[in-house]
Enzyme design. Structure first.
Site, mmCIF file in Angstrom:
data_model
loop_
_atom_site.group_PDB
_atom_site.id
_atom_site.type_symbol
_atom_site.label_atom_id
_atom_site.label_comp_id
_atom_site.label_asym_id
_atom_site.label_seq_id
_atom_site.Cartn_x
_atom_site.Cartn_y
_atom_site.Cartn_z
ATOM 1 N N SER A 1 5.709 -1.466 5.389
ATOM 2 C CA SER A 1 6.985 -1.890 4.815
ATOM 3 C C SER A 1 6.815 -3.336 4.374
ATOM 4 O O SER A 1 6.036 -4.087 4.994
ATOM 5 C CB SER A 1 8.066 -1.807 5.896
ATOM 6 N N GLN B 1 0.818 -1.219 0.000
ATOM 7 C CA GLN B 1 0.000 0.000 0.000
ATOM 8 C C GLN B 1 0.852 1.269 0.000
ATOM 9 O O GLN B 1 0.450 2.297 -0.538
ATOM 10 C CB GLN B 1 -0.935 0.014 1.225
ATOM 11 N N HIS C 1 3.656 1.789 -1.587
ATOM 12 C CA HIS C 1 4.002 2.103 -2.982
ATOM 13 C C HIS C 1 2.784 2.647 -3.725
ATOM 14 O O HIS C 1 2.893 3.586 -4.518
ATOM 15 C CB HIS C 1 4.488 0.847 -3.718
ATOM 16 N N GLN D 1 23.099 -2.017 -4.056
ATOM 17 C CA GLN D 1 22.808 -1.439 -2.738
ATOM 18 C C GLN D 1 22.725 -2.489 -1.627
ATOM 19 O O GLN D 1 22.339 -2.182 -0.512
ATOM 20 C CB GLN D 1 21.549 -0.582 -2.790
ATOM 21 N N GLY E 1 9.316 7.863 -0.770
ATOM 22 C CA GLY E 1 8.664 7.812 0.541
ATOM 23 C C GLY E 1 9.545 8.438 1.615
ATOM 24 O O GLY E 1 10.765 8.251 1.626
HETATM 25 O O1 PAF Z 1 13.705 2.640 -1.891
HETATM 26 C C1 PAF Z 1 13.924 1.742 -2.732
HETATM 27 O O2 PAF Z 1 13.093 0.870 -2.998
HETATM 28 C C2 PAF Z 1 15.278 1.693 -3.449
HETATM 29 O O3 PAF Z 1 16.298 2.122 -2.607
HETATM 30 C C3 PAF Z 1 15.285 2.479 -4.751
HETATM 31 C C4 PAF Z 1 15.063 3.967 -4.520
HETATM 32 C C5 PAF Z 1 14.206 1.944 -5.687
HETATM 33 C C6 PAF Z 1 16.636 2.320 -5.464
HETATM 34 O O4 PAF Z 1 16.892 0.992 -5.776
#
Ligand code: PAF
Length: 269
Positions: A175, A28, A30, A54, A137
């Protein structure tokens, strides 16, 4: 909804794109970002890419939930006009970025290189999608500030907008990690925002550190492991000083090995 996989797609044929970058496993929170994007533009692009750059722990990357079919069904109903699902070729010859010092505090402290990876992929996505506005967000506040500052330097015409955190009816920030908690743990997790809200409610200029200590102790007593509970200048993420006009209280805790983050902003009276 248009589905695009190629990084060569000409996004410029759609004008005034509002962009939401995701790693999939949509919830939700997103959908709320997409709704906010739709208010900014009639053409909303959502990307789904699980960015290996990342993750500093390969297990984390391997275990990251993948739910592309469910994501596409949700997006179809969400107001998204185009979903961009690149494969790893998006990383070929990618220009890499080193995040500034503010990336080494809060979430960056225990995840070295994480924000370098975030800025590197977000930069590449901005180059390809060429949005007019990108929405992120505010739960990931440190990420938001780093991307906003990066964009100000590298994409001066791009507007970066922060969108309020979506919460369940007990205040817990939504989350994908919440799915890993059972009903009792979810109830317990609502204490995170309760404690942040108490700090905000009881704050006066000389009791902040006392309130933070109290909140930390309360959470520890309830069984949380506190990674950090810090107060910083909300505009710069530097230490609070006489020029600070708003303060962010940011928190990361572990509940049953699940890492949860949240924050609250306190404006100086
Ligand atoms: O917040 C996220 O889901 C990720 O860090 C993002 C911004 C899509 C970058 O991969």
């Amino acid at each position: 909804m248009i589905i695009v996989k190629s990084t060569d797609y000409n996004f410029q044929k759609h004008s005034d794109i509002a962009f939401v970058a995701t790693m999939g496993n949509l919830h939700q929170g997103h959908l709320h970002l997409i709704k906010a994007a739709k208010l900014q533009s009639s053409f909303v692009v959502v990307s789904i890419f699980i960015n290996p750059l990342q993750f500093n722990d390969p297990n984390d990357l391997n275990n990251y939930p993948k739910s592309i079919e469910a994501d596409l069904s949700l997006l179809d109903l969400s107001g998204c006009d185009l979903v961009f699902i690149p494969d790893d070729s998006i990383l070929t010859d990618i220009e890499t970025f080193q995040a500034p010092d503010t990336s080494n505090i809060l979430c960056g402290k225990s995840r070295p290189g994480h924000f370098d990876g975030v800025l590197t992929i977000v930069n590449r996505l901005f180059e390809i999608v060429k949005p007019s506005i990108a929405l992120f967000g505010l739960k990931d506040f440190q990420q938001f500030i780093l991307i906003k500052n990066h964009a100000a330097l590298n994409f001066p015409n791009l507007c970066i907008k922060g969108v309020e955190t979506v919460r369940d009816n007990k205040g817990l920030a939504l989350s994908s990690r919440n799915n890993l908690l059972n009903q009792d743990e979810l109830k317990l997790a609502s204490n995170i925002f309760n404690e942040l809200s108490l700090i905000k409610k009881n704050y006066s200029s000389n009791n902040l550190y006392l309130l933070i200590d109290e909140a930390k102790n309360n959470l520890i007593k309830l069984g949380f492991k506190v990674d950090y509970l810090d107060s910083l200048d909300a505009l710069s993420l530097n230490k609070i000083d006489s020029s600070t006009s708003s303060i962010i209280i940011a928190i990361a805790v572990y509940l049953c090995e699940i890492r949860l983050i949240d924050n609250i902003i306190i404006n100086e009276p």
